[in-house]
Design a protein around this motif. Structure first.
Motif, PDB file in Angstrom:
ATOM      1  N   GLN A 222       0.468  -1.574   0.432  1.00 47.15           N
ATOM      2  CA  GLN A 222      -0.004   0.266   0.033  1.00 47.15           C
ATOM      3  C   GLN A 222       0.997   1.168  -0.202  1.00 47.15           C
ATOM      4  OE1 GLN A 222      -3.065  -0.530   3.524  1.00 47.15           O
ATOM      5  NE2 GLN A 222      -4.240  -0.765   1.694  1.00 47.15           N
ATOM      6  N   TYR A 223       0.549   2.317  -0.486  1.00 50.30           N
ATOM      7  CA  TYR A 223       1.112   3.781  -0.738  1.00 50.30           C
ATOM      8  C   TYR A 223       0.322   5.016  -0.316  1.00 50.30           C
ATOM      9  CZ  TYR A 223       4.135  -0.032  -3.105  1.00 50.30           C
ATOM     10  OH  TYR A 223       4.492  -0.957  -3.462  1.00 50.30           O
ATOM     11  N   PRO A 225      -1.080   8.588  -1.413  1.00 43.93           N
ATOM     12  CA  PRO A 225      -1.321   8.565  -2.762  1.00 43.93           C
ATOM     13  C   PRO A 225      -0.733  10.052  -2.349  1.00 43.93           C
ATOM     14  CG  PRO A 225      -3.212   9.078  -0.943  1.00 43.93           C
ATOM     15  CD  PRO A 225      -2.290   8.185  -0.194  1.00 43.93           C
ATOM     16  N   MET A 226      -0.777  10.901  -4.139  1.00 47.17           N
ATOM     17  CA  MET A 226      -0.666  11.592  -3.739  1.00 47.17           C
ATOM     18  C   MET A 226      -1.817  12.949  -3.507  1.00 47.17           C
ATOM     19  SD  MET A 226       2.814  12.871  -4.974  1.00 47.17           S
ATOM     20  CE  MET A 226       3.788  12.258  -6.156  1.00 47.17           C
ATOM     21  N   ASP A 263      11.347   3.350  -9.090  1.00 48.03           N
ATOM     22  CA  ASP A 263      10.192   3.825  -9.737  1.00 48.03           C
ATOM     23  C   ASP A 263       9.339   3.346  -8.856  1.00 48.03           C
ATOM     24  OD1 ASP A 263      10.557   5.199 -11.700  1.00 48.03           O
ATOM     25  OD2 ASP A 263      10.445   3.869 -13.288  1.00 48.03           O
TER      26      ASP A 263
ATOM     27  N   GLY B  97      -3.832   3.928  -8.177  1.00 42.13           N
ATOM     28  CA  GLY B  97      -4.901   4.710  -7.422  1.00 42.13           C
ATOM     29  C   GLY B  97      -3.785   5.885  -6.527  1.00 42.13           C
ATOM     30  N   CYS B  98      -2.447   5.679  -7.091  1.00 46.46           N
ATOM     31  CA  CYS B  98      -1.374   6.297  -6.650  1.00 46.46           C
ATOM     32  C   CYS B  98      -1.598   7.880  -6.773  1.00 46.46           C
ATOM     33  CB  CYS B  98      -0.080   5.808  -6.047  1.00 46.46           C
ATOM     34  SG  CYS B  98       0.398   6.361  -7.949  1.00 46.46           S
ATOM     35  N   ARG B  99      -2.160   8.608  -7.407  1.00 44.78           N
ATOM     36  CA  ARG B  99      -2.277   9.895  -8.918  1.00 44.78           C
ATOM     37  C   ARG B  99      -1.301  10.405  -8.964  1.00 44.78           C
ATOM     38  NH1 ARG B  99      -5.501  11.285  -4.021  1.00 44.78           N
ATOM     39  NH2 ARG B  99      -7.830  11.311  -4.082  1.00 44.78           N
ATOM     40  N   ARG B 100      -0.106   9.675  -9.077  1.00 41.22           N
ATOM     41  CA  ARG B 100       0.624  10.147  -9.623  1.00 41.22           C
ATOM     42  C   ARG B 100       1.173  11.035 -10.883  1.00 41.22           C
ATOM     43  NH1 ARG B 100       6.606   8.154  -8.225  1.00 41.22           N
ATOM     44  NH2 ARG B 100       6.288   8.264  -6.250  1.00 41.22           N
ATOM     45  N   ALA B 137     -13.311  11.446  -5.076  1.00 36.04           N
ATOM     46  CA  ALA B 137     -12.276  11.862  -6.394  1.00 36.04           C
ATOM     47  C   ALA B 137     -11.190  11.958  -5.429  1.00 36.04           C
ATOM     48  CB  ALA B 137     -12.549  12.323  -6.999  1.00 36.04           C
ATOM     49  N   TYR B 139     -10.443  10.729  -2.349  1.00 35.86           N
ATOM     50  CA  TYR B 139      -9.613   9.771  -0.820  1.00 35.86           C
ATOM     51  C   TYR B 139      -8.764  10.666  -0.267  1.00 35.86           C
ATOM     52  CZ  TYR B 139      -7.585   7.680  -4.611  1.00 35.86           C
ATOM     53  OH  TYR B 139      -6.442   8.040  -5.866  1.00 35.86           O
ATOM     54  N   ASP B 140      -7.964   9.943   0.750  1.00 37.67           N
ATOM     55  CA  ASP B 140      -6.699  10.358   1.021  1.00 37.67           C
ATOM     56  C   ASP B 140      -6.586   9.711   2.075  1.00 37.67           C
ATOM     57  OD1 ASP B 140      -4.421  11.879   1.228  1.00 37.67           O
ATOM     58  OD2 ASP B 140      -5.429  13.672   2.564  1.00 37.67           O
ATOM     59  N   HIS B 141      -6.166   8.771   1.513  1.00 36.61           N
ATOM     60  CA  HIS B 141      -5.944   7.435   2.959  1.00 36.61           C
ATOM     61  C   HIS B 141      -5.057   6.638   1.648  1.00 36.61           C
ATOM     62  CE1 HIS B 141      -8.416   4.924   0.549  1.00 36.61           C
ATOM     63  NE2 HIS B 141      -9.870   5.767   1.014  1.00 36.61           N
ATOM     64  N   PRO B 142      -4.216   5.638   2.419  1.00 36.49           N
ATOM     65  CA  PRO B 142      -2.922   4.528   2.053  1.00 36.49           C
ATOM     66  C   PRO B 142      -4.110   3.485   0.395  1.00 36.49           C
ATOM     67  CG  PRO B 142      -3.014   4.032   3.965  1.00 36.49           C
ATOM     68  CD  PRO B 142      -3.907   5.565   4.140  1.00 36.49           C
ATOM     69  N   VAL B 143      -3.233   3.542  -0.591  1.00 32.76           N
ATOM     70  CA  VAL B 143      -4.062   2.559  -1.428  1.00 32.76           C
ATOM     71  C   VAL B 143      -3.354   1.889  -2.246  1.00 32.76           C
ATOM     72  CG1 VAL B 143      -4.959   4.558  -2.717  1.00 32.76           C
ATOM     73  CG2 VAL B 143      -2.853   4.504  -3.232  1.00 32.76           C
ATOM     74  N   PRO B 144      -3.708   0.787  -2.491  1.00 28.73           N
ATOM     75  CA  PRO B 144      -4.734   0.551  -2.920  1.00 28.73           C
ATOM     76  C   PRO B 144      -5.533  -0.228  -1.893  1.00 28.73           C
ATOM     77  CG  PRO B 144      -3.454  -1.351  -3.971  1.00 28.73           C
ATOM     78  CD  PRO B 144      -3.090  -0.207  -3.297  1.00 28.73           C
ATOM     79  N   GLN B 145      -6.554   0.561  -1.580  1.00 26.71           N
ATOM     80  CA  GLN B 145      -8.052  -0.533  -0.781  1.00 26.71           C
ATOM     81  C   GLN B 145      -8.335  -1.718  -0.950  1.00 26.71           C
ATOM     82  OE1 GLN B 145      -9.188   1.122   3.273  1.00 26.71           O
ATOM     83  NE2 GLN B 145      -6.855   1.849   2.675  1.00 26.71           N
ATOM     84  N   PRO B 146      -8.372  -2.654   0.086  1.00 23.65           N
ATOM     85  CA  PRO B 146      -8.679  -3.676  -0.396  1.00 23.65           C
ATOM     86  C   PRO B 146     -10.393  -3.783   0.036  1.00 23.65           C
ATOM     87  CG  PRO B 146      -8.676  -3.646   1.805  1.00 23.65           C
ATOM     88  CD  PRO B 146      -7.744  -2.650   1.512  1.00 23.65           C
ATOM     89  N   PRO B 256       3.686   4.163 -11.872  1.00 23.20           N
ATOM     90  CA  PRO B 256       4.613   3.610 -11.096  1.00 23.20           C
ATOM     91  C   PRO B 256       4.155   2.511 -12.022  1.00 23.20           C
ATOM     92  CG  PRO B 256       3.734   4.303  -9.826  1.00 23.20           C
ATOM     93  CD  PRO B 256       3.293   5.262 -10.879  1.00 23.20           C
ATOM     94  N   THR B 257       3.211   2.026 -11.937  1.00 21.21           N
ATOM     95  CA  THR B 257       2.724   0.605 -12.583  1.00 21.21           C
ATOM     96  C   THR B 257       2.483   0.465 -13.381  1.00 21.21           C
ATOM     97  OG1 THR B 257       0.219   1.405 -12.347  1.00 21.21           O
ATOM     98  CG2 THR B 257       1.392   0.318  -9.664  1.00 21.21           C
TER      99      THR B 257
END
Lengths: 269, 300
Positions: A222-223, A225-226, A263, B97-100, B137, B139-146, B256-257
């Motif tokens: 888990q990462y 997010p921006m 990356d 969903g890391c929004r990079r 749109a 969300y602000d928590h660790p991703v990906p959520q199960p 990144p993926t």
């Protein structure tokens, strides 16, 4: 004392005569309406047959999608597509005497040490395994060390058909099991890339498997997010509220710089 | 007889108040003209500019950026290439969903720093559902959520774009290579296009973008990432200042993926063609008939 009305003046139309005139007007009006309708119908029919001259044919290019291009000479692209060789394949990050990190080639230790590779999956490696491998987390299915590392030469990898591979050619080893991903990778549909989509305009650099996947623990975690957009109607979440826009961006930029060689996004603890 | 009687006083006070109210009411007009140079006011539509006119316009815009933002930028006019139709595909199986991508867009396209705007909105969706209304749109928590999957949505560069048809001044249109663009200097800010877009892909500049000189991306083009004026609509252009010169879009490079695939639909050997021919591909809101060039696909 009423003045008599001269009889030469025209009389106002009687109610009955007005009633007679109205249908005549209506009939004339209906004829005209019908004529206008007929003309517009014909015009519309002609217009739809010929086609509206102003509207573009949005799908015209689609005909080109499946045109055979066999007769056209195949032009070799001017630039190459290269696959990165991550540092991780060239050795192991070990603590340096000055407190930093130094990358040590496998051969540095394994050239003099005879190591018997474990045939079980160590999770994590116990302190009895010497050197920088201590604490290595391993979670790659049911594999053990010798499935990928060459027991005869720990600085090399070993394929399933017992060929010894330099670590820098790990792609071939990974693809033995991960065939679907390998197929996607070959067609540019797996793994990140940078550079040019048009190889006639410039080169392209592709990520290696281990740029993103730790071979010992390949699953993505888990990462963080921006930050989300700060829309006018969406309240800023409390933990983002303490820093302003430019600050938030600056910290993200630093964050990117830190990861210039990796990356993988930052993993949440 | 007397010079100041009650009636005169009231008249005078009324007239003064009236004049003040009128001055206040027309104040925005003066603000508007103060921000608008005569050249800009008289500028023609992008597609009617002669090469000489265009050079003058680009030089003026560069000078204005220097004046307002203190940054030296190059604003180019990059035309579509022949034999190129752009297409984009996104792998929903690998997006985390890391929004990079949204962040890269924010930086590349000189978006307003205050609102942290971007042309990409990443929706956190319930697995097994395509209900966009339920997507989150912000969300602000660790991703990906199960139990969740992530769907980035940006301009779909429709082949049959509803947004260009509603523009009353033809300030937005579809280019030869399929990219839908906006002439920011011709846009009147009516926001009809924003309402017409079924993908919510257009953004309105409520305020002039705030961005510091050192953060400005100097590689700009007239139709894409030059700093937009206040009161106009903007949208994703597939980074045309990059892609029309053969480079990959910024959002793809940031991923990144490797969930994003971009290329020329007319090239049978391109990555995008392989995906379209070999993966389970769909487009968003297909029933609307907008015919997007942005495709979503799954690995399995």
């Amino acid at each position: 004392m009423h003045a008599s009305i001269p009889s030469s003046l025209p009389r106002p139309p009687s109610a009955s005569s007005r009633a007679l005139e109205a249908p005549l007007v209506a009939v004339r009006g209906a004829k005209r309406t019908r004529r206008i309708l007929a003309v517009s119908c014909v015009t519309f029919a002609a217009w739809s047959l010929v086609g509206c001259p102003q509207s573009e044919d949005h799908g015209a290019w689609r005909a080109e999608l499946f045109t055979e291009r066999e007769n056209e000479p195949r032009i070799e692209p001017t630039f190459d597509e290269t696959i990165r060789t991550p540092d991780r394949l060239r050795g192991i990050a070990a603590p340096a005497p000055d407190g930093g990190v130094v990358r040590v080639a496998c051969f540095t230790c394994h050239g003099i040490l005879q190591v018997e590779l474990s045939t079980r999956a160590p999770t994590p490696l116990q302190p009895d395994v010497l050197g920088p491998h201590v604490g290595l987390l391993f979670d790659h299915g049911t594999l053990d060390c010798a499935h990928c590392h060459d027991p005869a030469d720990p600085s090399h990898l070993r394929t399933a058909d017992a060929r010894s591979l330099p670590t820098t050619e790990a792609l071939e080893l990974c693809s033995q099991c991960h065939g679907l991903q390998w197929t996607d990778f070959q067609h540019g549909a797996h793994g990140g890339m940078r550079g040019h989509w048009d190889l006639n305009a410039g080169p392209r650099e592709r990520n290696h498997c281990v740029d993103c996947h730790d071979p010992h623990r390949p699953a993505f975690g888990q990462y963080r997010p921006m930050p989300p957009p700060r829309d006018r109607f969406v309240p800023t979440p409390p933990h983002r509220a303490n820093h302003g826009g430019s600050d938030a961006h600056a910290s993200d930029a630093e964050h990117d710089a830190d990861e210039a060689h990796d990356d993988r996004p930052e993993e949440t603890p | 007889m007397s010079a100041l009687n009650r009636r005169r006083l009231l008249k005078g006070a009324g007239a003064t108040l009236g004049a003040l109210a009128f001055a206040k009411a027309i104040e925005p007009v003066f603000e508007f003209t103060a921000n608008l140079s005569g050249d800009e006011f008289l500028q023609k539509h992008y597609r009617e500019l002669s090469p000489d006119d265009l050079r003058t316009v680009l030089a003026r815009l560069e000078a204005e950026t220097k004046e307002k933002y203190g940054a030296d930028v190059t604003i180019r006019d990059i035309r579509p290439q022949d034999g190129v139709q752009f297409g984009y595909a996104l792998n929903l199986s690998t997006c985390i969903g890391c929004r990079r991508c949204a962040e890269a867009c924010h930086v590349e396209n000189n978006h307003d720093r205050k609102t942290h705007q971007s042309y990409i909105r990443v929706f956190e969706m319930q697995q097994g559902s395509f209900d966009m209304e339920q997507g989150d749109a912000t969300y602000d928590h660790p991703v990906p959520q199960p139990g969740r999957y992530y769907m980035p949505v940006q301009c779909q560069q429709c082949d049959n774009p509803p947004c260009t048809k509603v523009c009353p001044v033809e300030a937005t249109w579809k280019e030869k290579d399929g990219i839908v663009v906006v002439d920011y200097n011709w846009c009147i800010g009516c926001r009809y296009c924003e309402a017409a877009c079924p993908y919510h892909a257009r953004r309105f500049n409520w305020e002039a973008p705030e961005i510091s000189a050192e953060e400005i991306n100097p590689n700009q083009s007239y139709l894409s990432n030059r700093i937009r004026p206040q009161g106009v609509v903007e949208k994703c252009t597939f980074c045309l200042h990059r892609t029309r010169t053969g480079a990959l879009p910024a959002c793809l490079e940031a991923c990144p993926t490797g969930a994003r695939v971009f290329g020329n639909l007319l090239d049978p050997d391109s990555e995008i063609r392989w995906v379209l021919e070999n993966k389970r591909v769909f487009v968003l809101k297909e029933e609307l008939g907008a015919r997007p060039r942005f495709f979503y696909f799954f690995d399995v």
